[in-house]
Scaffold this active site. Structure first.
Site, PDB file in Angstrom:
ATOM      1  N   PHE A 142      -1.870   0.745  -0.056  1.00 27.88           N
ATOM      2  CA  PHE A 142      -0.899   1.580   0.285  1.00 27.88           C
ATOM      3  C   PHE A 142      -0.933   3.174   0.003  1.00 27.88           C
ATOM      4  O   PHE A 142      -2.101   3.563   0.662  1.00 27.88           O
ATOM      5  CB  PHE A 142       0.514   1.169  -0.419  1.00 27.88           C
ATOM      6  CG  PHE A 142       1.304   0.226   0.285  1.00 27.88           C
ATOM      7  CD1 PHE A 142       1.608   0.076   1.612  1.00 27.88           C
ATOM      8  CD2 PHE A 142       1.721  -1.017  -0.406  1.00 27.88           C
ATOM      9  CE1 PHE A 142       2.114  -0.910   2.288  1.00 27.88           C
ATOM     10  CE2 PHE A 142       2.524  -2.216   0.226  1.00 27.88           C
ATOM     11  CZ  PHE A 142       2.469  -1.844   1.422  1.00 27.88           C
ATOM     12  N   SER A 143      -0.156   4.063  -0.925  1.00 32.11           N
ATOM     13  CA  SER A 143      -0.592   5.412  -0.935  1.00 32.11           C
ATOM     14  C   SER A 143      -1.726   5.565  -1.713  1.00 32.11           C
ATOM     15  O   SER A 143      -2.013   6.886  -1.843  1.00 32.11           O
ATOM     16  CB  SER A 143       0.729   5.940  -1.482  1.00 32.11           C
ATOM     17  OG  SER A 143       1.960   5.869  -0.703  1.00 32.11           O
ATOM     18  N   ILE A 144      -2.320   4.775  -2.220  1.00 30.83           N
ATOM     19  CA  ILE A 144      -3.653   5.375  -2.824  1.00 30.83           C
ATOM     20  C   ILE A 144      -4.533   5.457  -1.389  1.00 30.83           C
ATOM     21  O   ILE A 144      -5.586   6.553  -1.889  1.00 30.83           O
ATOM     22  CB  ILE A 144      -4.243   4.051  -3.549  1.00 30.83           C
ATOM     23  CG1 ILE A 144      -3.378   3.572  -4.674  1.00 30.83           C
ATOM     24  CG2 ILE A 144      -5.899   4.561  -4.155  1.00 30.83           C
ATOM     25  CD1 ILE A 144      -3.973   2.304  -5.214  1.00 30.83           C
ATOM     26  N   LYS A 146      -3.690   7.914   0.224  1.00 30.36           N
ATOM     27  CA  LYS A 146      -3.346   9.421   0.363  1.00 30.36           C
ATOM     28  C   LYS A 146      -4.568  10.051  -0.721  1.00 30.36           C
ATOM     29  O   LYS A 146      -4.962  11.165  -0.123  1.00 30.36           O
ATOM     30  CB  LYS A 146      -2.107   9.675  -0.291  1.00 30.36           C
ATOM     31  CG  LYS A 146      -0.915   9.228   0.618  1.00 30.36           C
ATOM     32  CD  LYS A 146       0.352   9.616  -0.253  1.00 30.36           C
ATOM     33  CE  LYS A 146       1.611   9.307   0.934  1.00 30.36           C
ATOM     34  NZ  LYS A 146       1.721   7.916   1.006  1.00 30.36           N
TER      35      LYS A 146
END
Lengths: 425, 425
Positions: A142-144, A146
């Site tokens: 998921f947002s890792i 980013k």
């Protein structure tokens, strides 16, 4: 293990970690699986609990993906955990944010952990897998995603390929007339953008779902007439408030940043990750990125990696961008991330569980006693890098609640206690 | 290279190999790609020419897939081609089936080759990549998938896990009342099934497209009410003619066989390929299988593999199932395949370019002077194993015409000439 059978979050009860193990529940077992035990894209429950306990280790079986190639080098060594080290960590006591005494191993279940690896001084001292995850299987970061993507963007800025003081339309004329018309690249990188867009996962009308449908990651209703891909969606975003005033966590910022990176370099995110991280780090498995209907990898949250490979990335960050005698990332870039940004701007975002944090280049900087900074992803994904404790923790999970606030009361004290134990060793 | 700019098949002209190179044409280039240069699932042109020249190296970016893990062992050595060997093969002259003189290298272009590897006595003596394909990138094997799958099925028969004399409903009661109610497993394995189902790719109403839509590999029209997955589709098949009388090439037979294998073993095809072939062979890249909407890997044609890894499988078959001192497949199984089946039953299928062939356990057996047998996939996929020439050729292509008859007039004489050259060496 004293994990409880059910757990309550936000007033709702859920099956606990062991009880919701997808192998125990029989998800996707059988030939074919029984109708009520299928996880399918069309059903749109693959991000719902408890289906998500299966889905996050099987994203590529649900949606199209692009490979992040590990390259031709052998996997880099990480060492083997000793039984004594692992037992000490399993028994680690800590007090959660609600004042309750806890034990590390039980807390893994109560955070719906799918897998966790601990590196100390670059050596693997602890590793566990549960449920649908295995060591060689990529899991949603998921947002890792980013943190990976923006670290690369910061490297491109350092190299002079990107200019972080430029306004977005300098690179993407298409974004003239949108919320980003007067935003600098650095404001995007630090998520200080005033844009009308909600990331409230518990709200089915939040724009995060429009963005997901545009990207082909959620089913579209019959007669859907919204944006057909990520880039189209980004061009619909309208301003709300001023840039540069406050941290405001919005996935579209990363997607936009990745569009800039691709436009300028011509290299797709999947290939850049392969060339700059996966291959030189000696990752042991290919990773992958979910892609939108025109093949654009989802920079905002689409990365899937094997757990040890995510730990390797954390170790690279702990070591200031150096790996095996090579500087894979500029030390100045890593130092800048570790230094964080202005906590006052972070405080405006209202994360009551994260006092004193800041957000820099899409990393969450704790400013705690171990100088830790984190990659954080919904449903419990975490990459915790604590330089002063010489510690990296990579964790995958499939927590019923998207927001990290549901697991931070256990996760953050546990990580701090682990850092203290290792620091005292 | 004297490859022509356009080529004619069945009265229709197409851009030639080099002229239709997807990099030359700019398919999927740009950020985003121009609308007229996008290859998307929804557009339903990803199997059309020239889009297919890009698609077959990027299947996972279009549809969901399951990984075929290479395991933890290092890649097995194949040697390096010498410039002299490669030059000799490039210059190899042969006469095509129309009596025209040809040269090997130009014929690669005229068969829309994406990649080709030649092994002689287990050593790589020739290797080329074109267009969208690279050595580490998996490419669609299409129906060579069948040869992989049925070889595993034959091994399961040899081990006593499956009984090839049993009727299909013994394993799959759901198939009672269908075309397969009175078919033996062996009849399925040799494709001697009387079933109302057409595989004529040039006919948009052929059932192969219904099967594909059921499996989620082609877009479904609005209001689609057909089968939702492969297994549902198989249960719609009705008898037409008698079993055991003639060879009749129908992909649904393989899909059914794979359903039996999964029902009996509990092991998904992707995992069985990993455990029995990819890992023990030392394949250097993960492969993958496209999956249907309930996650069932498409045994009839969904495998994607790196070219060298497909060559390794050919070499395993050439070596009677032995690899590195281990017997990975029973020698009796490979011998049975090499021996072929009854050419008279094959002849009834009317393949005028394949005189004297037979079809056994989903391999095409040439009965030629090199004892060659082939895996064959639409659009030019080929795995040619010629024991008496100690030769294996693996080729990926993206030919505008699905049927192998469009490339056989070049391919078969070229392979025979290569075998003779190596046999004389």
């Amino acid at each position: 293990m004293d994990a409880t059978d059910t757990l309550e979050f936000d007033g709702k009860r859920y099956l606990g970690g062991p009880a919701s193990d997808p192998n125990v529940l029989g998800w996707m077992q059988g030939t074919p699986p029984a109708a009520e035990r299928r996880v399918t894209f069309a059903g749109d429950r693959f991000f719902a609990f408890p289906e998500i306990r299966w889905s996050l280790s099987h994203m590529r079986e649900l949606v199209p993906t692009a490979n992040v190639w590990r390259g031709e080098t052998a996997a880099s060594p990480l060492g083997q955990p000793s039984p004594a080290d692992a037992a000490a960590i399993d028994a680690l006591p800590f007090t959660d944010m609600n004042g309750q005494p806890r034990r590390w191993d039980a807390a893994l279940h109560d955070t719906y952990t799918d897998g966790i690896v601990v590196l100390h001084r670059g050596k693997r001292i602890y590793e566990r897998y549960f449920g649908a995850l295995q060591a060689h299987v990529p899991h949603s970061c998921f947002s890792i995603t980013k943190s990976y993507a923006c670290t690369l963007a910061a490297a491109l800025v350092h190299e002079g390929v990107l200019d972080e003081t430029r306004l977005v339309p300098h690179y993407l004329p298409e974004m003239q007339g949108t919320a980003y018309a007067n935003a600098t690249l650095r404001q995007v990188m630090d998520m200080q953008i005033g844009v009308a867009y909600s990331e409230l996962y518990s709200d089915p009308k939040a724009q995060i779902w429009d963005y997901s449908r545009a990207g082909g990651l959620r089913p579209r209703p019959a007669g859907y007439s919204g944006a057909q891909n990520f880039y189209e969606y980004l061009q619909t975003l309208r301003p709300e408030g001023e840039h540069g005033q406050a941290f405001a966590y919005k996935t579209v910022n990363t997607e936009l940043l990745c569009w800039v990176m691709k436009r300028v370099t011509g290299v797709a995110l999947a290939d850049m990750l392969s060339q700059r991280i996966w291959a030189p780090l000696g990752c042991e498995q290919d990773g992958y990125l979910t892609v939108d209907p025109i093949g654009v990898p989802m920079g905002g949250g689409g990365l899937n990696a094997a757990l040890r490979d995510m730990a390797r990335f954390g170790e690279l960050m702990r070591c200031d961008g150096a790996w095996g005698g090579r500087q894979l990332l500029p030390a100045a870039v890593v130092a800048d991330i570790r230094g964080g940004a202005d906590p006052a701007k972070f405080a405006k975002a209202g994360y009551t569980l994260l006092p004193g944090y800041s957000y820099r280049s899409m990393w969450w900087v704790t400013h705690n006693e171990h100088g830790a900074f984190e990659g954080r992803g919904i449903h419990g994904q975490r990459l915790y890098v604590a330089p002063k404790a010489e510690l990296v923790v990579a964790r995958f999970a499939s927590h019923p609640v998207a927001a990290s606030a549901a697991n931070d009361p256990l996760t953050l004290p546990a990580l701090l206690a682990l850092g203290r134990m290792l620091g005292a060793a």
